[in-house]
Design a protein around this motif. Structure first.
Motif, PDB file in Angstrom:
ATOM      1  N   GLY A  85    -104.423  -1.479  48.976  1.00 45.54           N
ATOM      2  CA  GLY A  85    -105.567  -2.106  49.619  1.00 45.54           C
ATOM      3  C   GLY A  85    -106.571  -1.052  50.080  1.00 45.54           C
ATOM      4  N   VAL A  86    -107.853  -1.209  49.715  1.00 48.94           N
ATOM      5  CA  VAL A  86    -108.897  -0.270  50.097  1.00 48.94           C
ATOM      6  C   VAL A  86    -110.069  -1.072  50.654  1.00 48.94           C
ATOM      7  CG1 VAL A  86    -110.530   1.452  49.250  1.00 48.94           C
ATOM      8  CG2 VAL A  86    -108.241   1.327  48.248  1.00 48.94           C
ATOM      9  N   ALA A  87    -110.581  -0.660  51.820  1.00 47.93           N
ATOM     10  CA  ALA A  87    -111.691  -1.395  52.414  1.00 47.93           C
ATOM     11  C   ALA A  87    -112.975  -1.155  51.632  1.00 47.93           C
ATOM     12  CB  ALA A  87    -111.878  -0.970  53.868  1.00 47.93           C
ATOM     13  N   VAL A  88    -113.799  -2.179  51.494  1.00 47.77           N
ATOM     14  CA  VAL A  88    -115.140  -2.023  50.900  1.00 47.77           C
ATOM     15  C   VAL A  88    -116.139  -2.718  51.836  1.00 47.77           C
ATOM     16  CG1 VAL A  88    -114.308  -1.933  48.509  1.00 47.77           C
ATOM     17  CG2 VAL A  88    -114.952  -4.142  49.502  1.00 47.77           C
ATOM     18  N   ASP A  89    -117.430  -2.447  51.642  1.00 50.93           N
ATOM     19  CA  ASP A  89    -118.441  -3.038  52.519  1.00 50.93           C
ATOM     20  C   ASP A  89    -118.723  -4.489  52.173  1.00 50.93           C
ATOM     21  OD1 ASP A  89    -118.720  -0.674  53.864  1.00 50.93           O
ATOM     22  OD2 ASP A  89    -120.265   0.083  52.483  1.00 50.93           O
ATOM     23  N   VAL A  90    -118.731  -4.739  50.875  1.00 48.20           N
ATOM     24  CA  VAL A  90    -119.179  -6.062  50.459  1.00 48.20           C
ATOM     25  C   VAL A  90    -118.519  -6.450  49.137  1.00 48.20           C
ATOM     26  CG1 VAL A  90    -121.217  -5.016  49.382  1.00 48.20           C
ATOM     27  CG2 VAL A  90    -121.247  -7.445  49.937  1.00 48.20           C
ATOM     28  N   LEU A  91    -118.294  -7.732  48.978  1.00 45.04           N
ATOM     29  CA  LEU A  91    -117.832  -8.267  47.696  1.00 45.04           C
ATOM     30  C   LEU A  91    -118.935  -9.186  47.178  1.00 45.04           C
ATOM     31  CD1 LEU A  91    -114.099  -9.260  48.473  1.00 45.04           C
ATOM     32  CD2 LEU A  91    -114.852  -7.348  47.037  1.00 45.04           C
ATOM     33  N   GLY A  92    -119.333  -8.974  45.932  1.00 50.76           N
ATOM     34  CA  GLY A  92    -120.422  -9.771  45.351  1.00 50.76           C
ATOM     35  C   GLY A  92    -119.922 -10.680  44.245  1.00 50.76           C
ATOM     36  N   PRO A  93    -120.844 -11.405  43.598  1.00 49.74           N
ATOM     37  CA  PRO A  93    -120.484 -12.372  42.564  1.00 49.74           C
ATOM     38  C   PRO A  93    -119.609 -11.757  41.475  1.00 49.74           C
ATOM     39  CG  PRO A  93    -122.808 -12.499  43.042  1.00 49.74           C
ATOM     40  CD  PRO A  93    -122.286 -11.330  43.814  1.00 49.74           C
ATOM     41  N   GLY A  94    -118.557 -12.465  41.110  1.00 49.18           N
ATOM     42  CA  GLY A  94    -117.665 -11.986  40.057  1.00 49.18           C
ATOM     43  C   GLY A  94    -116.558 -11.100  40.575  1.00 49.18           C
ATOM     44  N   GLU A  95    -116.689 -10.623  41.819  1.00 47.44           N
ATOM     45  CA  GLU A  95    -115.662  -9.708  42.323  1.00 47.44           C
ATOM     46  C   GLU A  95    -114.463 -10.451  42.910  1.00 47.44           C
ATOM     47  OE1 GLU A  95    -116.928  -5.571  43.528  1.00 47.44           O
ATOM     48  OE2 GLU A  95    -118.445  -6.798  44.517  1.00 47.44           O
ATOM     49  N   VAL A  96    -113.318  -9.775  42.808  1.00 43.58           N
ATOM     50  CA  VAL A  96    -112.085 -10.304  43.358  1.00 43.58           C
ATOM     51  C   VAL A  96    -111.618  -9.333  44.431  1.00 43.58           C
ATOM     52  CG1 VAL A  96    -109.685 -10.917  42.844  1.00 43.58           C
ATOM     53  CG2 VAL A  96    -111.468 -11.373  41.159  1.00 43.58           C
ATOM     54  N   GLY A  97    -111.277  -9.833  45.597  1.00 40.67           N
ATOM     55  CA  GLY A  97    -110.839  -8.933  46.663  1.00 40.67           C
ATOM     56  C   GLY A  97    -110.202  -9.725  47.782  1.00 40.67           C
ATOM     57  N   PHE A  98    -110.026  -9.046  48.917  1.00 45.01           N
ATOM     58  CA  PHE A  98    -109.371  -9.743  50.027  1.00 45.01           C
ATOM     59  C   PHE A  98    -110.213  -9.647  51.287  1.00 45.01           C
ATOM     60  CE2 PHE A  98    -107.922  -5.365  50.591  1.00 45.01           C
ATOM     61  CZ  PHE A  98    -107.991  -5.197  51.969  1.00 45.01           C
ATOM     62  N   PHE A  99    -109.904 -10.527  52.242  1.00 46.57           N
ATOM     63  CA  PHE A  99    -110.460 -10.358  53.579  1.00 46.57           C
ATOM     64  C   PHE A  99    -109.412 -10.761  54.600  1.00 46.57           C
ATOM     65  CE2 PHE A  99    -111.514 -14.834  52.815  1.00 46.57           C
ATOM     66  CZ  PHE A  99    -111.295 -15.425  54.062  1.00 46.57           C
ATOM     67  N   THR A 100    -109.602 -10.282  55.828  1.00 55.11           N
ATOM     68  CA  THR A 100    -108.771 -10.742  56.935  1.00 55.11           C
ATOM     69  C   THR A 100    -109.731 -11.242  58.003  1.00 55.11           C
ATOM     70  OG1 THR A 100    -108.744  -8.598  58.054  1.00 55.11           O
ATOM     71  CG2 THR A 100    -106.970  -9.017  56.479  1.00 55.11           C
ATOM     72  N   ALA A 101    -109.274 -12.220  58.779  1.00 56.18           N
ATOM     73  CA  ALA A 101    -110.176 -12.836  59.754  1.00 56.18           C
ATOM     74  C   ALA A 101    -109.400 -13.425  60.919  1.00 56.18           C
ATOM     75  CB  ALA A 101    -111.023 -13.902  59.068  1.00 56.18           C
ATOM     76  N   SER A 102    -108.401 -12.682  61.402  1.00 56.16           N
ATOM     77  CA  SER A 102    -107.558 -13.167  62.506  1.00 56.16           C
ATOM     78  C   SER A 102    -107.063 -14.590  62.283  1.00 56.16           C
ATOM     79  CB  SER A 102    -108.304 -13.119  63.842  1.00 56.16           C
ATOM     80  OG  SER A 102    -108.918 -11.877  64.009  1.00 56.16           O
ATOM     81  N   ILE A 103    -106.666 -14.875  61.062  1.00 58.99           N
ATOM     82  CA  ILE A 103    -106.104 -16.196  60.775  1.00 58.99           C
ATOM     83  C   ILE A 103    -104.628 -16.136  61.175  1.00 58.99           C
ATOM     84  CG2 ILE A 103    -105.612 -17.877  58.949  1.00 58.99           C
ATOM     85  CD1 ILE A 103    -108.044 -16.592  57.433  1.00 58.99           C
ATOM     86  N   LYS A 104    -104.170 -17.139  61.910  1.00 57.53           N
ATOM     87  CA  LYS A 104    -102.823 -17.060  62.472  1.00 57.53           C
ATOM     88  C   LYS A 104    -101.716 -17.266  61.452  1.00 57.53           C
ATOM     89  CE  LYS A 104    -103.618 -17.877  67.308  1.00 57.53           C
ATOM     90  NZ  LYS A 104    -104.895 -18.658  67.278  1.00 57.53           N
TER      91      LYS A 104
END
Ligand code: GDP
Ligand code: MG
Length: 597
Positions: free
Chosen positions: A246-265
């Motif tokens: 896992g590597v952090a990026v600033d932004v994901l745009g159209p066509g990109e596949v990636g992850f996010f976290t958002a304090s989801i329980k």
């Protein structure tokens, strides 16, 4: 990244045809990991997944590839789950890609599971690149398999890549084919955010991690997103990609596949196939094809040792953290004590959960007879969904019962076809199609799901010596002459052994089950009747004879006091046994009895 330099693809393959090996080669060739990191196959990382050679969670790897045209491309490899139980998860993965590699073992040919996934890929408008793998094997027949792909699937295989993932042949050709033959994703960066939730899991450090494919717009840290089906809002605190680390990026745009976290329980708060958008600037319509996950097979799980109950409850909660499709609620049974009623996506899912509970949590479990959901129409005009045969309403209240049917596709070499047809007929199957591709038959059957969940898959493998492959999808509910068969041991119903069976099969199943239990339950000081019954009517009966009825037989003649003492003892023993009111059924007897249905 420029959108035209992105390629999103999945690999479709039957188990053992080389999907993981090829994926590892592609990662290695593009320098995603060092040789040392490559030692263990990257995909299929969970222990059980690796042992069984299946993927349960969707995974993604971003590769950077410098193509022959001099440009650098971003290749997102989506690894899809490899079993019919996870068909919906597979369909969402495929919906997140523009193309697929179709990996076929050149010494084996196309299998049923492959077919099902290829058709889904075609429905998702995928460009498909056939890869004939294992051409290093002497038994490989790439020409025959190429023809088979064209005949059976109906796609052009003239430019299939010849590969041996094991010996590293055809890897560059595969990468070039991905770049030149698969289309770049479409999508509008200026439009409101629209992303698809592909999968999610729980990470000890990060919490719930959500894997997404961006369709339109941008996903950034600090954004507040909305999940359209879940109707929940979350503040995004991290956005990244998998390389596969896992590597952090600033932004994901159209066509990109990636992850996010958002304090989801909890993972249960996220739904595969849901549409993610921006709260402040939401998209108008959600993505098509969203289906809430639904359990198909139910059974009770009980700790063999009642003292393990608390430990088991904790273990279930831990598994559920990472697997929202696993459902459970507390249940108690007269025979088995306190446990849980559990719902699963299918039999494999059930087995995996069971295996994890015993392996990772060291729990010794008893499983009750698996059941599907029956629709019970009552005489008062209402309908209930029945998950547990033990809860079947009294026959006088039941108007009619409906059961779920499936459409099954089975591919089998000609010489085993007869045995497969016989098995399907025995399971109340109705043949709908039979065609040939080379020396393989493709037979389609409608089958009642309740006949399939018990032992169909194992039986199919055994009657075809492992050569038949099987895939299914749901059809409809239909009225059926189903009855609840109860098993009574010493006149007491054993909930865990009751089941709904088709009336035509009830007697033979009942008889087989009684015979089996007779062998499995140890003799006691009194006679034990074992009965199978429908309503009040006994349809099969066996009796376990008492263990040494006359304990005084040994004492010849005289010694009256000793005789009396023994009789006294015997009486006490009988009283104690009867006091419990039931016979102790050994756990292994249970398990063996459950296995035979
Ligand atoms: P998957 O189930 O599709 O992921 O298949 P795997 O990648 O795990 O491969 C299944 C087996 O086939 C493993 O024992 C691999 O070593 C072997 N295998 C994979 N690719 C090749 C190949 O090109 N040639 C040969 N001979 N064996 C291969
Ligand atoms: Mg694999």
């Amino acid at each position: 990244t420029l959108q035209k330099h992105i390629r999103n693809f999945s690999i479709i393959a039957h188990i053992d045809h080389g999907k993981s090996t090829l994926a590892d080669r592609l990662i290695q060739a593009t320098g995603g990991l060092s040789d040392r990191e490559m030692k263990q196959q990257v995909l299929d990382s969970m222990e059980i997944e690796r042992e069984r050679g299946i993927t349960i969670k969707a995974q993604t790897v971003r590769l950077q590839y410098k193509a022959q045209d001099g440009e650098t491309y971003i290749l997102n490899l989506m690894d899809t789950p490899g079993h019919v139980d996870f068909a919906y998860e597979v369909s969402r993965c495929l919906a997140a890609c523009e193309g697929s590699l179709l990996v076929v073992d050149a010494s084996q040919g196309v299998e049923a599971q492959t077919l099902a996934n290829v058709y889904q890929a075609i429905e998702n408008d995928h460009e498909i690149v056939p890869v004939l793998n294992k051409i290093d094997l002497p038994a490989a027949e790439p020409e025959r398999v190429r023809e088979q792909i064209e005949d059976v699937i109906g796609i052009d295989a003239s430019e299939a890549v010849m590969a041996s993932a094991k010996s590293g042949i055809g890897i560059d050709e595969t990468l070039e084919a991905i770049v030149t033959r698969l289309p770049a994703p479409e999508g509008d960066r200026e439009a409101p955010l629209k992303a698809m939730l592909i999968d999610s899991w729980y990470d000890t450090y990060l919490g719930v991690v959500v894997l997404v494919r961006i369709i339109d717009g941008e996903l950034k840290k600090g954004q507040t997103i909305k999940m359209m089906a879940a109707k929940s809002e979350h503040y995004v605190d991290r956005v990244g990609i998998f390389t596969p680390k896992g590597v952090a990026v600033d932004v994901l745009g159209p066509g990109e596949v990636g992850f996010f976290t958002a304090s989801i329980k909890e993972v249960a708060d996220t739904h595969v196939g849901d549409t993610i958008t921006d709260v402040r600037k939401p998209c108008e319509t959600a993505l098509p094809g969203f289906k809430p996950s639904r359990s198909v097979v139910f059974c009770g799980l009980f700790p063999a040792d009642a003292d393990d109950y608390d430990h088991m409850r904790d273990a279930m909660a831990k598994l559920r953290l990472n697997d929202a499709s696993f459902e459970y609620e507390p249940e108690s049974s007269a025979a088995l004590g306190f446990g849980f009623r559990c719902g699963f996506l299918g039999m494999l899912h059930l087995e995996i959960i069971q295996e994890r509970l015993s392996r990772e949590f060291d729990l010794d479990l008893i499983t009750t007879s698996p059941s599907v959901i029956y629709k019970i129409h009552l005489t008062d005009g209402t309908m209930i969904e029945l998950h547990n045969p033990a809860d079947m309403p009294d026959v006088v209240r039941v108007d009619h019962v409906e059961e779920p049917w499936i459409n099954a596709t089975i591919l089998v070499p000609d010489e085993h076809l007869g045995a497969v047809l016989k098995l399907c007929e025995e399971k109340r199957g109705i043949q709908t199609d039979l065609t040939y591709a080379g020396n393989r038959a493709m037979v389609k059957y409608r089958l009642p799901l309740n006949e399939v969940v018990y032992d169909f898959y194992d039986r199919l493998k055994s009657v075809s010596r492992g050569y038949a492959s099987f895939d299914y999808d749901f059809d409809v509910y239909e009225e059926s002459d189903l009855v609840k068969m109860s098993i009574l041991v010493n006149a007491e119903p054993v909930d865990a052994l009751s089941m709904l069976v088709h009336r035509s099969a009830a007697e033979s199943r009942g008889r087989a089950l009684c015979e089996r239990l007779k062998d499995l339950i140890p003799r006691q000081l009194f006679k034990i009747p074992i009965q199978a019954a429908i309503g009040g009517k006994v349809i099969a009966r066996e009796t376990i004879s008492a263990l040494r009825k006359d304990v005084t037989a040994k004492c010849y003649g005289g010694d009256v006091t000793r005789k009396k003492k023994l009789l006294e003892k015997q009486k006490k023993g009988k009283a104690r046994m009867r006091m419990y009111g039931k016979v102790e059924i050994p756990h292994d007897a249970f398990i063996a009895a459950l296995k035979m249905r």
